[in-house]
Design an enzyme around this catalytic site. Sequence first.
Site, mmCIF file in Angstrom:
data_model
loop_
_atom_site.group_PDB
_atom_site.id
_atom_site.type_symbol
_atom_site.label_atom_id
_atom_site.label_comp_id
_atom_site.label_asym_id
_atom_site.label_seq_id
_atom_site.Cartn_x
_atom_site.Cartn_y
_atom_site.Cartn_z
ATOM 1 N N GLU A 210 0.839 -1.198 0.000
ATOM 2 C CA GLU A 210 0.000 0.000 0.000
ATOM 3 C C GLU A 210 0.875 1.249 0.000
ATOM 4 O O GLU A 210 1.965 1.275 0.574
ATOM 5 C CB GLU A 210 -0.929 0.006 1.211
ATOM 6 C CG GLU A 210 -2.044 -1.032 1.101
ATOM 7 C CD GLU A 210 -3.031 -0.984 2.257
ATOM 8 O OE1 GLU A 210 -4.161 -1.485 2.077
ATOM 9 O OE2 GLU A 210 -2.687 -0.441 3.335
ATOM 10 N N CYS B 162 -0.906 6.709 9.747
ATOM 11 C CA CYS B 162 0.299 6.059 10.254
ATOM 12 C C CYS B 162 -0.047 4.811 11.064
ATOM 13 O O CYS B 162 -0.903 4.850 11.950
ATOM 14 C CB CYS B 162 1.085 7.029 11.132
ATOM 15 S SG CYS B 162 1.914 8.321 10.212
#
Length: 348
Positions: free
Chosen positions: A99, A340
Amino acid sequence: MADRAARPGPVDIKSLDRDGLRLAIEEHGAPAYRARQLERQLYARGAVSFGEMTDLPAALREKLSAGHTLDVAQIVSRQISSDGTRKYLVGFPDGVSVECVGLPEGTRLTACFSTQAGCAMGCSFCATGMDGFVRDLTPGEMVDQVRAVAEDFGRRVSNVVAMGQGEPFACYDATLAALRFMNSPDGLGVGARHIVVSTCGLLPGIARFAEEPEQFTLAVSVHSAVQATRDRLMPGVRGMALADLRQALVAYARRSGRRPTLEYALITGVNDTVAEIDALASFCEGLRAHVNLIPANPVAGTAFVAPPAQAAASVARRLSAKGIEASVRRERGADIDAACGQLRRRDG
């Protein structure tokens, strides 16, 4: 898993660094400047076949095609966040996928790319390591993620961060080769100061990075300045003494002339206490580092919770009062698991 460039059979031309491209050209008796043209075709123009590289002589294209493959990454899926962030699942010819993320902000476009498929670090608050480590990525596979972001947005990427899946310094040579292609005027042309590498703090990598001539930026995941807490949160670097990490950062700043960023994922009741933050302030004393406070993002399978916004702001103020420059990161893309610590190899 072995690096793809070491596997038998034709070598993917995009697994090579700049010296490798030069040698590939020289092996066919072509002048050295052809290597720059090849780099420009691969990375600035995104060529998908040797045949379309018409500024190279036909005979050279045939020789390159006979000895090398030219692997091309494909966007498998795309998700768009309510805040404009886009997350991509990018697939490679061998079936491996990673990703990456595109974050638009005014005229700026940041691409967050992966350096490995999966991760062996196993940080307890991060989704990436839950699926295990698959393999390192090649330089071209890293650059292709950034190109995919630029092409999907229809504009140039201005900032690049190696903060996706994987530990960049665990595949140091491939990562540096990719950064140089991203920075090169014959590649993506991203300014070196706008390229950030995020590491768990692998000491040999920090030492090597300090010697690089480019002005790339170093970000180190600390997440706690209390040894027992950090060992629990980051088992992949358990046994690395915080004193040694601090010494490495002091040496990095002295040798490179650049200041590091320290990343700190705030987790309620774990590393946001007064004792933990005071320990962080002591760790930072004299480093001239910027502390990037990141409220922990929700990850399925963990019980970690981010503190409220007011509490995170209070941590920043406490550090500032001690002379430590700190800010709270505004997270993007959490509604599509693009923030994150949330990246995994999943379609949708």
